[in-house]
Design an enzyme around this catalytic site. Structure first.
Site, PDB file in Angstrom:
ATOM      1  N   MET A   1      -1.072   0.139   5.971  1.00  0.00           N
ATOM      2  CA  MET A   1      -0.602   1.435   6.471  1.00  0.00           C
ATOM      3  C   MET A   1      -1.495   2.542   5.922  1.00  0.00           C
ATOM      4  O   MET A   1      -2.016   2.451   4.808  1.00  0.00           O
ATOM      5  CB  MET A   1       0.842   1.675   6.041  1.00  0.00           C
TER       6      MET A   1
ATOM      7  N   SER B   1      -4.435   3.427   6.937  1.00  0.00           N
ATOM      8  CA  SER B   1      -5.876   3.136   6.915  1.00  0.00           C
ATOM      9  C   SER B   1      -6.606   3.728   8.119  1.00  0.00           C
ATOM     10  O   SER B   1      -7.790   3.461   8.317  1.00  0.00           O
ATOM     11  CB  SER B   1      -6.116   1.627   6.856  1.00  0.00           C
TER      12      SER B   1
ATOM     13  N   SER C   1      -4.684   4.111  14.094  1.00  0.00           N
ATOM     14  CA  SER C   1      -4.420   4.872  15.320  1.00  0.00           C
ATOM     15  C   SER C   1      -5.452   5.976  15.510  1.00  0.00           C
ATOM     16  O   SER C   1      -5.880   6.255  16.637  1.00  0.00           O
ATOM     17  CB  SER C   1      -3.005   5.460  15.292  1.00  0.00           C
TER      18      SER C   1
ATOM     19  N   ASP D   1      -2.780  -0.483  20.465  1.00  0.00           N
ATOM     20  CA  ASP D   1      -2.277  -0.055  19.159  1.00  0.00           C
ATOM     21  C   ASP D   1      -1.104  -0.937  18.741  1.00  0.00           C
ATOM     22  O   ASP D   1      -0.419  -1.515  19.587  1.00  0.00           O
ATOM     23  CB  ASP D   1      -1.836   1.411  19.232  1.00  0.00           C
ATOM     24  N   GLU D   2      -0.881  -1.041  17.432  1.00  0.00           N
ATOM     25  CA  GLU D   2       0.245  -1.808  16.864  1.00  0.00           C
ATOM     26  C   GLU D   2       0.264  -3.246  17.404  1.00  0.00           C
ATOM     27  O   GLU D   2       1.317  -3.796  17.750  1.00  0.00           O
ATOM     28  CB  GLU D   2       1.578  -1.107  17.153  1.00  0.00           C
TER      29      GLU D   2
ATOM     30  N   CYS E   1      -4.545   2.399  -2.696  1.00  0.00           N
ATOM     31  CA  CYS E   1      -3.241   2.338  -3.342  1.00  0.00           C
ATOM     32  C   CYS E   1      -3.029   3.600  -4.187  1.00  0.00           C
ATOM     33  O   CYS E   1      -3.964   4.363  -4.440  1.00  0.00           O
ATOM     34  CB  CYS E   1      -3.222   1.076  -4.214  1.00  0.00           C
TER      35      CYS E   1
END
Length: 208
Positions: A11, A13, A16, A99-100, A157
């Site tokens: 997530m 990164s 989209s 996407d996704e 992170c």
């Protein structure tokens, strides 16, 4: 020969955002693209939404039972009522952007492969590899198996190391059980973590 690409990352990164940039690049050169995403991804409804605040409508949503190749072919041909009524001349599709893609079924990923190989249209699929318990999503697992090219999109992170995993939070509480599918929204959100921080948060368990 056209190829199937899988661009994946944790997530945040920029998946989209990258997809929308690729669409812009194609269209800036006068080429037509189609955008799609699984209907189960309710964030943004019928849009691809970037965390940078930009968004764009998809050309079609993919239901779990849909044959994605037939769905693509219909939209590529302009087989929608408005286009037919207006007698719009339809340009060939230069690229399909998804996407996704982790939420696709394995069969739908096979359909993406056929769109690239048999229909000659490059397909760029964007998604995450694993869920909050480090288990592969069906769509991602199949993409890792058959995509012609794999590209990792990197993010960091909270400790500054490269993030690998996605930890689910409900409010301020960290959770390690529940359904694989829980779309980010008002109550549910995700944090990208490196391996060390994930193990610390999960009490040392890797597959929770």
């Amino acid at each position: 020969m056209a190829k199937l690409y899988f661009r994946y990352g944790a997530m945040n990164s920029g998946k989209s955002t990258g997809l929308l940039q690729v669409a812009y690049n194609y269209e800036e050169r006068g080429q037509r693209v189609l955008l799609a995403k699984p209907a189960v991804d309710t964030k943004g409804s019928g849009e691809v939404v970037s965390r940078l605040g930009i968004s764009r409508d998809v050309d079609f949503l993919v239901q779990p039972e849909d044959g994605i190749r037939a769905l693509f072919a219909a939209h590529a041909a302009g087989d929608d009522p408005e286009a037919l009524l207006e007698h719009v001349e339809v340009a060939p599709v230069a690229c399909l952007l998804v996407d996704e893609a982790q939420f696709l079924t394995a069969e739908q990923v096979d359909g993406l492969f056929r769109i690239a190989v048999e229909d000659g249209v490059p397909v760029m699929a964007y998604g995450i590899r694993t869920d909050f318990r480090t288990r592969a999503f069906p769509g991602s697992a199949r993409l890792l198996e058959i995509a012609h090219a794999l590209e990792e999109l990197k993010t960091i992170c909270r400790c500054g190391r490269k993030a690998l995993f996605n930890m689910r939070r409900i409010g301020d509480k960290t959770v390690f059980d529940g359904d694989q599918l829980a779309i980010e929204g008002a109550d549910v959100w995700y944090e990208s973590l490196c391996g060390s921080c994930y193990l610390e948060a999960s009490g040392g368990r890797l597959q929770v």
